[in-house]
Design a protein around this motif. Structure first.
Motif, PDB file in Angstrom:
ATOM      1  N   ARG A  66       0.833  -1.205   0.000  1.00 57.78           N
ATOM      2  CA  ARG A  66       0.000   0.000   0.000  1.00 57.78           C
ATOM      3  C   ARG A  66       0.875   1.266   0.000  1.00 57.78           C
ATOM      4  NH1 ARG A  66      -4.187   2.350  -2.156  1.00 57.78           N
ATOM      5  NH2 ARG A  66      -4.878   4.123  -0.928  1.00 57.78           N
ATOM      6  N   VAL A  67       1.999   1.226   0.697  1.00 55.45           N
ATOM      7  CA  VAL A  67       2.931   2.357   0.657  1.00 55.45           C
ATOM      8  C   VAL A  67       3.349   2.606  -0.792  1.00 55.45           C
ATOM      9  CG1 VAL A  67       5.265   3.143   1.312  1.00 55.45           C
ATOM     10  CG2 VAL A  67       3.792   2.016   3.015  1.00 55.45           C
ATOM     11  N   ARG A  68       3.646   1.531  -1.496  1.00 61.51           N
ATOM     12  CA  ARG A  68       4.063   1.673  -2.902  1.00 61.51           C
ATOM     13  C   ARG A  68       2.940   2.246  -3.751  1.00 61.51           C
ATOM     14  NH1 ARG A  68       7.992  -2.747  -1.696  1.00 61.51           N
ATOM     15  NH2 ARG A  68       6.370  -4.276  -1.391  1.00 61.51           N
ATOM     16  N   GLU A  69       1.703   1.792  -3.491  1.00 63.63           N
ATOM     17  CA  GLU A  69       0.564   2.330  -4.258  1.00 63.63           C
ATOM     18  C   GLU A  69       0.411   3.830  -4.017  1.00 63.63           C
ATOM     19  OE1 GLU A  69      -2.224  -1.721  -4.087  1.00 63.63           O
ATOM     20  OE2 GLU A  69      -2.999   0.132  -3.223  1.00 63.63           O
ATOM     21  N   ASN A  70       0.576   4.239  -2.756  1.00 69.32           N
ATOM     22  CA  ASN A  70       0.444   5.664  -2.444  1.00 69.32           C
ATOM     23  C   ASN A  70       1.522   6.480  -3.155  1.00 69.32           C
ATOM     24  OD1 ASN A  70      -1.809   5.208  -0.854  1.00 69.32           O
ATOM     25  ND2 ASN A  70      -0.646   5.057   1.054  1.00 69.32           N
ATOM     26  N   CYS A  71       2.742   5.937  -3.162  1.00 71.22           N
ATOM     27  CA  CYS A  71       3.833   6.619  -3.878  1.00 71.22           C
ATOM     28  C   CYS A  71       3.484   6.760  -5.358  1.00 71.22           C
ATOM     29  CB  CYS A  71       5.138   5.836  -3.758  1.00 71.22           C
ATOM     30  SG  CYS A  71       5.835   5.819  -2.095  1.00 71.22           S
ATOM     31  N   VAL A 102       9.917   3.268  -0.078  1.00 72.68           N
ATOM     32  CA  VAL A 102       9.780   4.604  -0.654  1.00 72.68           C
ATOM     33  C   VAL A 102      10.976   4.925  -1.560  1.00 72.68           C
ATOM     34  CG1 VAL A 102       9.766   7.052  -0.046  1.00 72.68           C
ATOM     35  CG2 VAL A 102       8.311   5.463   1.219  1.00 72.68           C
ATOM     36  N   ARG A 103      12.148   4.513  -1.121  1.00 67.85           N
ATOM     37  CA  ARG A 103      13.360   4.704  -1.936  1.00 67.85           C
ATOM     38  C   ARG A 103      13.201   3.986  -3.278  1.00 67.85           C
ATOM     39  NH1 ARG A 103      17.815   0.851  -0.302  1.00 67.85           N
ATOM     40  NH2 ARG A 103      16.392  -0.366  -1.604  1.00 67.85           N
ATOM     41  N   ASP A 104      12.758   2.732  -3.219  1.00 66.28           N
ATOM     42  CA  ASP A 104      12.590   1.964  -4.453  1.00 66.28           C
ATOM     43  C   ASP A 104      11.515   2.559  -5.350  1.00 66.28           C
ATOM     44  OD1 ASP A 104      14.543   0.303  -3.612  1.00 66.28           O
ATOM     45  OD2 ASP A 104      13.204  -1.318  -2.961  1.00 66.28           O
ATOM     46  N   ALA A 105      10.533   3.240  -4.731  1.00 70.88           N
ATOM     47  CA  ALA A 105       9.468   3.855  -5.533  1.00 70.88           C
ATOM     48  C   ALA A 105       9.942   5.158  -6.179  1.00 70.88           C
ATOM     49  CB  ALA A 105       8.241   4.115  -4.658  1.00 70.88           C
ATOM     50  N   GLY A 106      11.177   5.572  -5.871  1.00 72.70           N
ATOM     51  CA  GLY A 106      11.760   6.711  -6.567  1.00 72.70           C
ATOM     52  C   GLY A 106      11.612   8.047  -5.874  1.00 72.70           C
ATOM     53  N   LEU A 107      11.046   8.062  -4.662  1.00 76.59           N
ATOM     54  CA  LEU A 107      10.908   9.336  -3.960  1.00 76.59           C
ATOM     55  C   LEU A 107      12.220   9.701  -3.261  1.00 76.59           C
ATOM     56  CD1 LEU A 107       7.957   8.479  -4.439  1.00 76.59           C
ATOM     57  CD2 LEU A 107       7.372   9.409  -2.195  1.00 76.59           C
ATOM     58  N   ASP A 108      12.429  11.001  -3.039  1.00 75.73           N
ATOM     59  CA  ASP A 108      13.552  11.472  -2.231  1.00 75.73           C
ATOM     60  C   ASP A 108      13.153  11.390  -0.754  1.00 75.73           C
ATOM     61  OD1 ASP A 108      14.626  12.078  -4.673  1.00 75.73           O
ATOM     62  OD2 ASP A 108      14.984  14.194  -4.254  1.00 75.73           O
ATOM     63  N   ALA A 109      14.121  11.687   0.120  1.00 82.27           N
ATOM     64  CA  ALA A 109      13.842  11.690   1.559  1.00 82.27           C
ATOM     65  C   ALA A 109      14.008  13.096   2.121  1.00 82.27           C
ATOM     66  CB  ALA A 109      14.783  10.733   2.280  1.00 82.27           C
ATOM     67  N   GLU A 110      12.985  13.549   2.814  1.00 77.04           N
ATOM     68  CA  GLU A 110      13.000  14.855   3.469  1.00 77.04           C
ATOM     69  C   GLU A 110      13.129  14.594   4.976  1.00 77.04           C
ATOM     70  OE1 GLU A 110      12.620  18.225   3.202  1.00 77.04           O
ATOM     71  OE2 GLU A 110      12.073  18.367   5.321  1.00 77.04           O
ATOM     72  N   GLU A 115      16.907  11.388  11.631  1.00 76.30           N
ATOM     73  CA  GLU A 115      16.191  10.995  10.413  1.00 76.30           C
ATOM     74  C   GLU A 115      17.147  10.882   9.230  1.00 76.30           C
ATOM     75  OE1 GLU A 115      11.769  12.815  11.529  1.00 76.30           O
ATOM     76  OE2 GLU A 115      12.822  13.580   9.756  1.00 76.30           O
ATOM     77  N   LEU A 116      18.108  11.793   9.177  1.00 73.05           N
ATOM     78  CA  LEU A 116      19.082  11.736   8.087  1.00 73.05           C
ATOM     79  C   LEU A 116      19.894  10.439   8.188  1.00 73.05           C
ATOM     80  CD1 LEU A 116      20.196  13.287   5.682  1.00 73.05           C
ATOM     81  CD2 LEU A 116      21.705  14.526   7.239  1.00 73.05           C
ATOM     82  N   ASP A 117      20.267  10.106   9.398  1.00 76.64           N
ATOM     83  CA  ASP A 117      21.019   8.888   9.645  1.00 76.64           C
ATOM     84  C   ASP A 117      20.222   7.662   9.170  1.00 76.64           C
ATOM     85  OD1 ASP A 117      23.420   7.854  10.812  1.00 76.64           O
ATOM     86  OD2 ASP A 117      22.170   6.976  12.398  1.00 76.64           O
ATOM     87  N   ARG A 118      18.926   7.645   9.457  1.00 71.80           N
ATOM     88  CA  ARG A 118      18.076   6.532   9.039  1.00 71.80           C
ATOM     89  C   ARG A 118      17.946   6.479   7.512  1.00 71.80           C
ATOM     90  NH1 ARG A 118      14.045   4.197  12.441  1.00 71.80           N
ATOM     91  NH2 ARG A 118      14.062   4.910  14.586  1.00 71.80           N
ATOM     92  N   ALA A 119      17.797   7.654   6.894  1.00 69.30           N
ATOM     93  CA  ALA A 119      17.637   7.679   5.441  1.00 69.30           C
ATOM     94  C   ALA A 119      18.906   7.183   4.757  1.00 69.30           C
ATOM     95  CB  ALA A 119      17.278   9.091   4.974  1.00 69.30           C
ATOM     96  N   LEU A 120      20.062   7.575   5.298  1.00 69.11           N
ATOM     97  CA  LEU A 120      21.340   7.091   4.753  1.00 69.11           C
ATOM     98  C   LEU A 120      21.420   5.576   4.884  1.00 69.11           C
ATOM     99  CD1 LEU A 120      23.858   9.722   6.119  1.00 69.11           C
ATOM    100  CD2 LEU A 120      23.648   9.054   3.718  1.00 69.11           C
ATOM    101  N   ALA A 121      21.049   5.083   6.071  1.00 65.07           N
ATOM    102  CA  ALA A 121      21.116   3.642   6.312  1.00 65.07           C
ATOM    103  C   ALA A 121      20.175   2.889   5.383  1.00 65.07           C
ATOM    104  CB  ALA A 121      20.787   3.339   7.775  1.00 65.07           C
ATOM    105  N   ALA A 122      19.072   3.539   5.001  1.00 62.99           N
ATOM    106  CA  ALA A 122      18.115   2.873   4.113  1.00 62.99           C
ATOM    107  C   ALA A 122      18.539   2.985   2.648  1.00 62.99           C
ATOM    108  CB  ALA A 122      16.725   3.475   4.313  1.00 62.99           C
ATOM    109  N   GLY A 123      19.669   3.625   2.396  1.00 60.50           N
ATOM    110  CA  GLY A 123      20.234   3.583   1.051  1.00 60.50           C
ATOM    111  C   GLY A 123      19.849   4.724   0.119  1.00 60.50           C
ATOM    112  N   PHE A 124      19.313   5.812   0.652  1.00 57.53           N
ATOM    113  CA  PHE A 124      19.047   6.971  -0.215  1.00 57.53           C
ATOM    114  C   PHE A 124      20.386   7.591  -0.621  1.00 57.53           C
ATOM    115  CE2 PHE A 124      14.933   6.689   1.840  1.00 57.53           C
ATOM    116  CZ  PHE A 124      14.056   7.078   0.833  1.00 57.53           C
TER     117      PHE A 124
END
Ligand SMILES: *Cc1c(COP(=O)(O)O)cnc(C)c1O
Length: 470
Positions: free
Chosen positions: A58-63, A91-99, A105-114
């Motif tokens: 569902r997250v992917r559908e929303n993206c 969300v990363r795989d769906a092509g969105l950026d991270a805010e 939060e930045l640390d988490r986004a980096l760890a998630a591969g953005f």
């Protein structure tokens, strides 16, 4: 708090929850009643309650709906709505950026591969430790963008040797959001006042690589607030044109003192896209919001893109909180249904008077299925010693009995994210569904987890050691 909450509901003009053939397969909202009740029972039995269930599909559908509606815009996920690793990766795989709104939060986004060029950090009154961290990250990831809402923050970045990508956050002077705690557009805390923004942007451009301007009006854009959204967008478009062409007022102006033209990459008009928490609220008509946004921004200078940063919209209806009935108590005024989740698991009702749909999925021994029970006004209360610890008051539910499973809907945004350990309650577990397969992504906390930090502190570890000696 409150750069974000809200959203009593959202309304659109035509979308009606999935009967439109054009939206088949990806309806504009998933209601709590759309979840597979048998599956939720199984998950609750296997993993116990309270339990968050977050459906990555569902997250992917929303993206996908966001990217389709705003096809020409950069879409950035405001990660504070749900920073779970599994969600960030989807969300990363769906092509969105991270805010991101903090170092954590930045640390988490980096760890998630953005990748660095998909990372945005928006500083709201940033503590020194956050700035130190972000400047450190930017050395390794020079394409990261820092958004600042105060001239002072520019100085603090410059003091740390930062001269990279900067976006200026503007306070547009218009706010949206159904609860005063969630309107940010008018609050002085957020952004540089509109009247001073052009000057601040020009001065930022002298020291940094100025790439954008940004505004976020608050949360809960719905049809009633579309006008203030439009106004915000229009103001931002105007500001972008003024920065690109400062001599615009006087055609042919060759005043040598006129400020230089600034080439922005983007105008970010924020998030705040509402979701329909109430069962009878229609879903947001995303294409209509996108159209209104395009119209309002009018023609942006060549090469300047539109950007949006939805948080709630990406994750809210992808999550439910499952909780079991501990006890039912009848009083002269109210029938109180005590459940095993409380405001520590889902804070929004206590904090914002937020409405969440609640569905009784039944399961109590010897009771009829919920469809065969009378709708009865009940107050659903948690186990915390606080009057505000209720999920609803006198709401008609299929009369709950001890042992029933309740599903609290639209709980994927600012749900687990705001969970805390007040009353020394361990935080709940969370499972993610990925193509239907369930995985525990955050195990249930234990009583020992509650004291980890304390036990690891100097005084207490010394005491523990001496107790061992004795
Ligand atoms: C919280 C926040 C958002 C997202 O708000 P939602 O209501 O979750 O869409 C976007 N931008 C900024 C700067 C925020 O602080």
């Amino acid at each position: 708090m409150s750069d974000h909450e809200g959203g009593a509901g959202a309304a659109g003009r035509s979308a009606d929850g999935g009967n439109d053939p054009a939206t088949d397969g990806n309806p504009p909202v998933r209601r709590v009643s759309d979840w597979n009740a048998d599956r939720l029972h199984d998950l609750a039995t296997e993993h116990d309650t309270p339990l968050y269930v977050q459906d990555l599909d569902r997250v992917r559908e929303n993206c996908e709906r966001l990217v389709d509606a705003f096809s020409e815009a950069d879409v950035r996920y405001a990660v504070k709505a749900n920073t779970g690793r599994a969600v960030l990766e989807a969300v990363r795989d769906a092509g969105l950026d991270a805010e991101c709104a903090s170092a954590g939060e930045l640390d988490r986004a980096l760890a998630a591969g953005f990748a660095g060029d998909r990372l945005h950090y928006t500083a709201v009154n940033p503590p020194a430790r956050d700035l130190d961290y972000v400047v450190g990250v930017a050395e390794a990831e020079p394409k990261l963008t820092v958004t600042v809402g105060a001239v002072d923050a520019l100085d603090r970045l410059a003091d740390r040797g930062y001269d990279g990508r900067i976006c200026v956050r503007v306070n547009p002077g218009v706010g949206a959001g159904h609860h005063e705690k969630v309107r940010t557009g008018g609050a002085a805390k957020f952004g540089i006042p509109y009247g001073r923004a052009a000057q601040a942007a020009r001065s930022a451009a002298e020291r940094f690589d100025l790439v954008g301007i940004h505004a976020h009006a608050g949360s809960g854009i719905d049809s009633d607030q579309l006008d203030s959204h439009r106004e915000l967008v229009a103001r931002m478009g105007e500001l972008a044109r003024e920065l690109a062409d400062p001599g615009d007022d006087a055609p042919g102006d060759t005043d040598p003192d006129a400020p230089a033209s600034l080439d922005l990459e983007y105008v970010d008009v924020g998030g705040g896209f509402g979701v329909p928490y109430r069962e009878d609220a229609p879903p947001l008509d995303l294409p209509a919001v996108a159209e209104a946004t395009r119209e309002a921004v009018a023609s942006l200078p060549a090469g300047v893109d539109l950007a949006i940063e939805p948080g709630r919209y990406v994750v809210a209806d992808a999550g439910v909180l499952l909780t079991r009935v501990n006890a039912v108590k009848s009083t002269p005024d109210e029938r109180v249904v005590g459940v095993d989740a409380g405001m520590t698991d889902l804070l929004r009702p206590a904090m914002y008077d937020a409405y969440h749909p609640i569905l009784n999925l039944g399961g109590a021994d010897g009771e009829p299925t919920p469809e065969r029970r009378d709708a009865t006004p009940v107050t659903v209360a948690g186990p915390i010693c606080e009057t505000g610890d209720t999920f609803c008051r006198n709401r008609a539910l299929a009369d709950p009995a001890r042992g029933d499973l309740l599903a609290v809907g639209i709980a994927g945004a600012y749900g687990y994210e705001m969970a805390n350990q007040y009353n020394s309650r361990p935080r709940p577990a969370e499972v993610a569904l990925d193509e239907g397969i369930a995985t525990v992504v955050r195990r249930r906390e234990t009583l020992a987890d509650l004291t980890t930090v304390e036990r690891e502190s100097e005084r207490n570890s010394a005491r523990d050691a001496s107790e061992v000696d004795r």
